[in-house]
Design a protein around this motif. Structure first.
Motif, PDB file in Angstrom:
ATOM      1  N   MET A  32      45.726  35.941  52.410  1.00 44.20           N
ATOM      2  CA  MET A  32      45.275  36.562  51.203  1.00 44.20           C
ATOM      3  C   MET A  32      43.828  37.016  51.415  1.00 44.20           C
ATOM      4  O   MET A  32      42.948  36.222  51.664  1.00 44.20           O
ATOM      5  CB  MET A  32      45.358  35.537  50.071  1.00 44.20           C
ATOM      6  N   HIS A  33      43.622  38.313  51.355  1.00 44.38           N
ATOM      7  CA  HIS A  33      42.292  38.862  51.550  1.00 44.38           C
ATOM      8  C   HIS A  33      41.621  39.139  50.215  1.00 44.38           C
ATOM      9  O   HIS A  33      42.269  39.454  49.229  1.00 44.38           O
ATOM     10  CB  HIS A  33      42.362  40.165  52.348  1.00 44.38           C
ATOM     11  N   LYS A  34      40.317  39.022  50.226  1.00 41.97           N
ATOM     12  CA  LYS A  34      39.510  39.349  49.064  1.00 41.97           C
ATOM     13  C   LYS A  34      38.669  40.566  49.434  1.00 41.97           C
ATOM     14  O   LYS A  34      38.035  40.588  50.489  1.00 41.97           O
ATOM     15  CB  LYS A  34      38.601  38.177  48.711  1.00 41.97           C
ATOM     16  N   THR A  35      38.667  41.584  48.581  1.00 43.97           N
ATOM     17  CA  THR A  35      37.884  42.782  48.845  1.00 43.97           C
ATOM     18  C   THR A  35      36.533  42.647  48.142  1.00 43.97           C
ATOM     19  O   THR A  35      36.471  42.500  46.929  1.00 43.97           O
ATOM     20  CB  THR A  35      38.615  44.041  48.341  1.00 43.97           C
ATOM     21  N   LEU A  36      35.461  42.694  48.930  1.00 46.54           N
ATOM     22  CA  LEU A  36      34.115  42.627  48.377  1.00 46.54           C
ATOM     23  C   LEU A  36      33.745  43.983  47.782  1.00 46.54           C
ATOM     24  O   LEU A  36      34.442  44.981  47.986  1.00 46.54           O
ATOM     25  CB  LEU A  36      33.126  42.240  49.478  1.00 46.54           C
ATOM     26  N   PRO A  69      38.841  34.283  51.310  1.00 47.21           N
ATOM     27  CA  PRO A  69      37.904  33.686  50.355  1.00 47.21           C
ATOM     28  C   PRO A  69      36.789  32.907  51.053  1.00 47.21           C
ATOM     29  O   PRO A  69      36.980  32.366  52.142  1.00 47.21           O
ATOM     30  CB  PRO A  69      38.796  32.757  49.531  1.00 47.21           C
ATOM     31  N   LEU A  70      35.633  32.888  50.424  1.00 43.06           N
ATOM     32  CA  LEU A  70      34.421  32.238  50.924  1.00 43.06           C
ATOM     33  C   LEU A  70      33.864  32.927  52.163  1.00 43.06           C
ATOM     34  O   LEU A  70      33.143  32.321  52.954  1.00 43.06           O
ATOM     35  CB  LEU A  70      34.659  30.752  51.192  1.00 43.06           C
ATOM     36  N   GLY A  71      34.180  34.205  52.357  1.00 42.61           N
ATOM     37  CA  GLY A  71      33.622  34.973  53.459  1.00 42.61           C
ATOM     38  C   GLY A  71      34.133  34.564  54.824  1.00 42.61           C
ATOM     39  O   GLY A  71      33.470  34.748  55.831  1.00 42.61           O
ATOM     40  N   ARG A  72      35.324  34.026  54.872  1.00 45.76           N
ATOM     41  CA  ARG A  72      35.892  33.572  56.143  1.00 45.76           C
ATOM     42  C   ARG A  72      36.609  34.711  56.866  1.00 45.76           C
ATOM     43  O   ARG A  72      36.916  35.739  56.292  1.00 45.76           O
ATOM     44  CB  ARG A  72      36.848  32.414  55.890  1.00 45.76           C
ATOM     45  N   HIS A 102      42.786  30.244  44.067  1.00 48.97           N
ATOM     46  CA  HIS A 102      44.201  30.225  43.665  1.00 48.97           C
ATOM     47  C   HIS A 102      44.856  28.907  44.043  1.00 48.97           C
ATOM     48  O   HIS A 102      45.916  28.870  44.670  1.00 48.97           O
ATOM     49  CB  HIS A 102      44.969  31.389  44.300  1.00 48.97           C
ATOM     50  N   SER A 103      44.204  27.832  43.672  1.00 51.60           N
ATOM     51  CA  SER A 103      44.710  26.508  44.032  1.00 51.60           C
ATOM     52  C   SER A 103      44.831  25.652  42.782  1.00 51.60           C
ATOM     53  O   SER A 103      44.447  26.051  41.700  1.00 51.60           O
ATOM     54  CB  SER A 103      43.738  25.848  45.017  1.00 51.60           C
ATOM     55  N   ALA A 104      45.361  24.482  42.955  1.00 53.52           N
ATOM     56  CA  ALA A 104      45.419  23.502  41.868  1.00 53.52           C
ATOM     57  C   ALA A 104      44.698  22.255  42.351  1.00 53.52           C
ATOM     58  O   ALA A 104      44.911  21.787  43.467  1.00 53.52           O
ATOM     59  CB  ALA A 104      46.860  23.182  41.513  1.00 53.52           C
ATOM     60  N   THR A 105      43.804  21.744  41.518  1.00 52.25           N
ATOM     61  CA  THR A 105      43.005  20.580  41.870  1.00 52.25           C
ATOM     62  C   THR A 105      42.806  19.736  40.619  1.00 52.25           C
ATOM     63  O   THR A 105      42.862  20.249  39.511  1.00 52.25           O
ATOM     64  CB  THR A 105      41.629  21.026  42.415  1.00 52.25           C
ATOM     65  N   GLY A 154      45.565  27.313  38.817  1.00 53.19           N
ATOM     66  CA  GLY A 154      44.746  28.520  38.865  1.00 53.19           C
ATOM     67  C   GLY A 154      44.781  29.321  37.583  1.00 53.19           C
ATOM     68  O   GLY A 154      43.770  29.888  37.155  1.00 53.19           O
ATOM     69  N   TRP A 155      45.927  29.392  36.938  1.00 53.36           N
ATOM     70  CA  TRP A 155      46.076  30.165  35.707  1.00 53.36           C
ATOM     71  C   TRP A 155      45.254  29.538  34.582  1.00 53.36           C
ATOM     72  O   TRP A 155      44.530  30.225  33.861  1.00 53.36           O
ATOM     73  CB  TRP A 155      47.560  30.214  35.339  1.00 53.36           C
ATOM     74  N   THR A 156      45.333  28.226  34.435  1.00 56.99           N
ATOM     75  CA  THR A 156      44.574  27.520  33.410  1.00 56.99           C
ATOM     76  C   THR A 156      43.079  27.603  33.706  1.00 56.99           C
ATOM     77  O   THR A 156      42.268  27.798  32.791  1.00 56.99           O
ATOM     78  CB  THR A 156      45.021  26.054  33.323  1.00 56.99           C
ATOM     79  N   ALA A 157      42.696  27.458  34.974  1.00 50.71           N
ATOM     80  CA  ALA A 157      41.284  27.551  35.343  1.00 50.71           C
ATOM     81  C   ALA A 157      40.736  28.938  35.040  1.00 50.71           C
ATOM     82  O   ALA A 157      39.601  29.076  34.569  1.00 50.71           O
ATOM     83  CB  ALA A 157      41.111  27.217  36.816  1.00 50.71           C
TER      84      ALA A 157
END
Length: 175
Positions: free
Chosen positions: A1-5, A13-16, A121-124, A133-136
């Motif tokens: 899953m890529h994130k577009t800056l 995510p987190l610039g990895r 997009h995680s659950a913790t 993730g949806w609730t957060a």
């Protein structure tokens, strides 16, 4: 899953590194050079190790292509078809900002935990309550929309009540 800056650079995510499951930080920018297309591809951020492993010279690529067995070439690319460069100032600044997200989230406390869950997009568990993730994302949206007085009142609530109120108010829940 890529994130577009904002600059158009795609990273994990987190610039990895954009390589699959690579935990290293993105330090190089790779862009596909389109020969017969007018559509410009978004650049990807990779670490130096993934670039050396994945992008090989034409001779090595042809040799591996001739000697291939099964799907051994799925993640090997011809280096001459790609532009590999250092990030520009804008890209480097956005990468540094993205890589510092963990510190920003830690400074925000509980809402930072919600931001982290929504971004990754995680659950913790947050204060013993499992938050998806949806609730957060609903909690973050509500927090950002509230004025200072109501925000202080909402932040004083227990986690379960915060999540319930956020779902009701932002996602159209019934009362």
């Amino acid at each position: 899953m890529h994130k577009t800056l904002n600059c158009g650079l795609q990273v994990n995510p987190l610039g990895r590194c954009a390589g699959s499951f690579c935990p290293d930080l993105a330090t190089l920018v790779v862009t596909f050079i389109a020969r017969h297309s007018t559509v410009q591809q978004d650049p990807l951020g990779y670490c130096a190790g993934c670039v050396d492993l994945r992008f090989v010279d034409d001779e090595t690529y042809d040799k591996r292509h001739r000697d291939r067995v099964g799907n051994s070439l799925l993640h090997i690319f011809r280096r001459s078809w790609y532009e590999i460069r250092e990030p520009t100032e804008t890209e480097a600044a956005e990468l540094v900002y993205e890589q510092a997200a963990e510190q920003r989230w830690a400074a925000e406390g509980r809402i930072g935990e919600y931001r982290r869950i929504a971004e990754l997009h995680s659950a913790t568990t947050v204060d013993g309550i499992l938050v998806d993730g949806w609730t957060a994302a609903a909690c973050v949206a509500l927090h950002d929309a509230l004025n200072e007085k109501r925000r202080a009142r909402w932040l004083a609530m227990p986690t379960a009540q915060q999540c319930h109120v956020a779902i009701q108010l932002t996602m159209g829940g019934t009362r």
